[in-house]
Scaffold this motif. Sequence first.
Motif, PDB file in Angstrom:
ATOM      1  N   PHE A  88       0.852  -1.194   0.000  1.00  0.00           N
ATOM      2  CA  PHE A  88       0.000   0.000   0.000  1.00  0.00           C
ATOM      3  C   PHE A  88       0.885   1.241   0.000  1.00  0.00           C
ATOM      4  O   PHE A  88       1.010   1.919   1.018  1.00  0.00           O
ATOM      5  CB  PHE A  88      -0.920   0.018   1.226  1.00  0.00           C
ATOM      6  N   PRO A  89       1.507   1.541  -1.134  1.00  0.00           N
ATOM      7  CA  PRO A  89       2.474   2.639  -1.159  1.00  0.00           C
ATOM      8  C   PRO A  89       1.810   3.991  -0.930  1.00  0.00           C
ATOM      9  O   PRO A  89       0.630   4.171  -1.234  1.00  0.00           O
ATOM     10  CB  PRO A  89       3.066   2.556  -2.570  1.00  0.00           C
ATOM     11  N   PRO A  90       2.584   4.924  -0.389  1.00  0.00           N
ATOM     12  CA  PRO A  90       2.044   6.259  -0.193  1.00  0.00           C
ATOM     13  C   PRO A  90       1.824   6.952  -1.534  1.00  0.00           C
ATOM     14  O   PRO A  90       2.438   6.597  -2.542  1.00  0.00           O
ATOM     15  CB  PRO A  90       3.127   6.976   0.618  1.00  0.00           C
ATOM     16  N   ILE A  91       0.965   7.911  -1.519  1.00  0.00           N
ATOM     17  CA  ILE A  91       0.707   8.718  -2.707  1.00  0.00           C
ATOM     18  C   ILE A  91       1.922   9.611  -2.925  1.00  0.00           C
ATOM     19  O   ILE A  91       2.446  10.183  -1.972  1.00  0.00           O
ATOM     20  CB  ILE A  91      -0.567   9.555  -2.495  1.00  0.00           C
ATOM     21  N   PRO A  92       2.373   9.753  -4.174  1.00  0.00           N
ATOM     22  CA  PRO A  92       3.535  10.619  -4.431  1.00  0.00           C
ATOM     23  C   PRO A  92       3.294  12.061  -3.956  1.00  0.00           C
ATOM     24  O   PRO A  92       2.170  12.574  -4.008  1.00  0.00           O
ATOM     25  CB  PRO A  92       3.695  10.566  -5.954  1.00  0.00           C
ATOM     26  N   GLU A  93       4.369  12.677  -3.512  1.00  0.00           N
ATOM     27  CA  GLU A  93       4.311  14.026  -2.938  1.00  0.00           C
ATOM     28  C   GLU A  93       3.634  15.035  -3.863  1.00  0.00           C
ATOM     29  O   GLU A  93       2.815  15.837  -3.423  1.00  0.00           O
ATOM     30  CB  GLU A  93       5.741  14.466  -2.615  1.00  0.00           C
ATOM     31  N   ASP A  94       3.950  14.992  -5.160  1.00  0.00           N
ATOM     32  CA  ASP A  94       3.372  15.978  -6.081  1.00  0.00           C
ATOM     33  C   ASP A  94       1.862  15.808  -6.213  1.00  0.00           C
ATOM     34  O   ASP A  94       1.122  16.797  -6.329  1.00  0.00           O
ATOM     35  CB  ASP A  94       4.060  15.950  -7.447  1.00  0.00           C
ATOM     36  N   LEU A  95       1.362  14.577  -6.144  1.00  0.00           N
ATOM     37  CA  LEU A  95      -0.087  14.367  -6.217  1.00  0.00           C
ATOM     38  C   LEU A  95      -0.784  14.835  -4.948  1.00  0.00           C
ATOM     39  O   LEU A  95      -1.892  15.389  -5.003  1.00  0.00           O
ATOM     40  CB  LEU A  95      -0.404  12.896  -6.475  1.00  0.00           C
ATOM     41  N   LEU A  96      -0.146  14.621  -3.799  1.00  0.00           N
ATOM     42  CA  LEU A  96      -0.708  15.137  -2.549  1.00  0.00           C
ATOM     43  C   LEU A  96      -0.824  16.657  -2.597  1.00  0.00           C
ATOM     44  O   LEU A  96      -1.847  17.225  -2.214  1.00  0.00           O
ATOM     45  CB  LEU A  96       0.165  14.733  -1.355  1.00  0.00           C
ATOM     46  N   LEU A  97       0.239  17.294  -3.064  1.00  0.00           N
ATOM     47  CA  LEU A  97       0.229  18.753  -3.150  1.00  0.00           C
ATOM     48  C   LEU A  97      -0.892  19.225  -4.077  1.00  0.00           C
ATOM     49  O   LEU A  97      -1.634  20.157  -3.740  1.00  0.00           O
ATOM     50  CB  LEU A  97       1.588  19.272  -3.631  1.00  0.00           C
ATOM     51  N   GLN A  98      -1.042  18.579  -5.224  1.00  0.00           N
ATOM     52  CA  GLN A  98      -2.113  18.950  -6.156  1.00  0.00           C
ATOM     53  C   GLN A  98      -3.485  18.810  -5.502  1.00  0.00           C
ATOM     54  O   GLN A  98      -4.347  19.670  -5.678  1.00  0.00           O
ATOM     55  CB  GLN A  98      -2.060  18.081  -7.418  1.00  0.00           C
ATOM     56  N   ALA A  99      -3.674  17.731  -4.751  1.00  0.00           N
ATOM     57  CA  ALA A  99      -4.967  17.513  -4.092  1.00  0.00           C
ATOM     58  C   ALA A  99      -5.259  18.630  -3.091  1.00  0.00           C
ATOM     59  O   ALA A  99      -6.380  19.158  -3.053  1.00  0.00           O
ATOM     60  CB  ALA A  99      -4.973  16.154  -3.393  1.00  0.00           C
TER      61      ALA A  99
END
Length: 162
Positions: A88-99
């Motif tokens: 269950f890998p973490p969501i990439p940092e850039d996608l978190l920021l976009q969200a």
Amino acid sequence: MTEKKENAEAMVPDAHKKIKAAFKVFDYESNERVDVREIGSVIYSLGCFPTQADLHDIISEVEEDHTGYIPLEKFLPVMTKVLLEHKFPPIPEDLLLQAFEVLDKEKKGYLEPEELTQHMTQEGELFTQEEMEEMLTALADHEDNFVYYKDLINQLTIDPDM
């Protein structure tokens, strides 16, 4: 023995150490058991982000005879496998920021607790009010009560190589 298998075996002691440390934080009675309601927090703190369905599957596999408690001895091997397989890998940092930026329509760099609560309790995998209160207690800035998401992303993103 293959090199990949040797590397995985070498990582087991580190995985056990991380899992035991995370488990201990939520083992309030120091009896090597945690309340089933806390196990998601243990798993998230290890950098794994299963869906609610996956979380329920893990719980059903490790819960102690429907007592509402999860013993370390059952949780440790299951979670070790999850970590070593990067299940269950973490969501990439850039996608978190976009969200977060989508939620922060005014581009303030933070979300107010009410905004975050509205989104988290009404959209996607819903959080309960109790879960939101716990989350905000842990994540909101203690001076102005805002959730500064760039700081939060730094806390949420974990080196996938452990």
